[in-house]
Design a protein around this motif. Structure first.
Motif: not given
Length: 268
Positions: A226-240
């Protein structure tokens, strides 16, 4: 250095996952050059983590579950934490770590807890032949006795989690075709039936736990996925957020301040 001492040193970080030699990288005995362009990311995750291969139907289940878990918007504490960190001058890796480190037992741990719950029901059913609905009633009773939520069911925001139905359909198809055994699915649906009168359907944690249970994933490893998957959203939001130009963005927009609830401040 003696042979025994050398052997002790090289055994210090012994691993069955990756073989590294000059000019060689192999994952679980498979040269990386044979995997590049031929093996998908989900299959590579499974290979490294478990050492096994995924049949097509099981791969579809895992990939769908990872996709369903990638993000839940900036109101999620893990995402908000990463976005705030990104405005504080840290690098993208630090912003991601900030968000990931918020994922704990309360925010991000329900899937792991639900895998354990369903696993208990499945073991009891297989060992003693107990009825699914009786098992569900017992499990719910244990949570209610200590005033705890049943993990994986109900959602503070969604009346019905929009991720439930498509994932449930995939698990049902896989069970019907014999690609998974279906006992974790039966356990999850029994809990859902028992909670139906309270309007508490399965959420993303519950349906994800059902998938992970069917795939034989241990509870703590399920949280890791789950953490691996949620890391995608975390990356996207941090980058934005890092591209917004905003500096030191706090939890409240200025000029709003958090309510003060301490003793009165003397007037001057």
């Amino acid at each position: 250095m003696t042979d025994d001492a050398l052997a002790a040193v090289t055994a210090w970080w012994a691993t069955a996952i990756t073989r590294i030699q000059p000019g060689e990288i192999a994952f679980r005995g498979r040269p990386v050059q044979d995997l590049i362009g031929t093996t998908g990311f989900v299959d590579t995750i499974w290979l490294l983590v478990t050492g096994g291969d995924l049949e097509p139907a099981r791969r579809r289940l895992l990939e769908a579950t990872l996709v369903a878990s990638v993000d839940h918007g900036p109101q999620a504490p893990s995402i908000a934490s990463a976005r705030m960190a990104a405005t504080c001058g840290v690098g993208i890796n630090s912003a991601m770590a900030n968000g990931i480190n918020v994922l704990g037992d309360t925010h991000g741990g329900a899937g792991q807890q639900c895998v354990a719950l369903l696993g208990r029901m499945v073991r009891e059913h297989r060992e003693h032949g107990r009825d699914w609905d009786d098992l569900a009633a017992d499990e719910i009773g244990r949570y209610r006795a200590r005033g705890a939520f049943v993990p994986g069911f109900g959602h503070r925001f969604h009346p019905v989690d929009p991720r439930r139905n498509p994932l449930l359909s995939l698990v049902e198809q896989a069970a019907a075709s014999g690609d998974v055994e279906g006992d974790h699915l039966r356990a999850g649906l029994a809990i859902e039936r028992a909670l139906a009168s309270r309007g508490v359907p399965m959420n993303i944690d519950g349906i994800s736990a059902t998938v992970y249970g069917e795939l034989g994933v241990e509870p703590e490893l399920a949280r890791g996925l789950f953490v691996l998957a949620r890391s995608v959203g975390i990356l996207a939001h941090a980058w934005e957020e890092s591209s917004s130009g905003r500096r030191i963005k706090g939890p409240l927009p200025p000029p709003l301040l958090a309510d003060y609830t301490g003793p009165d401040v003397p007037e001057r």
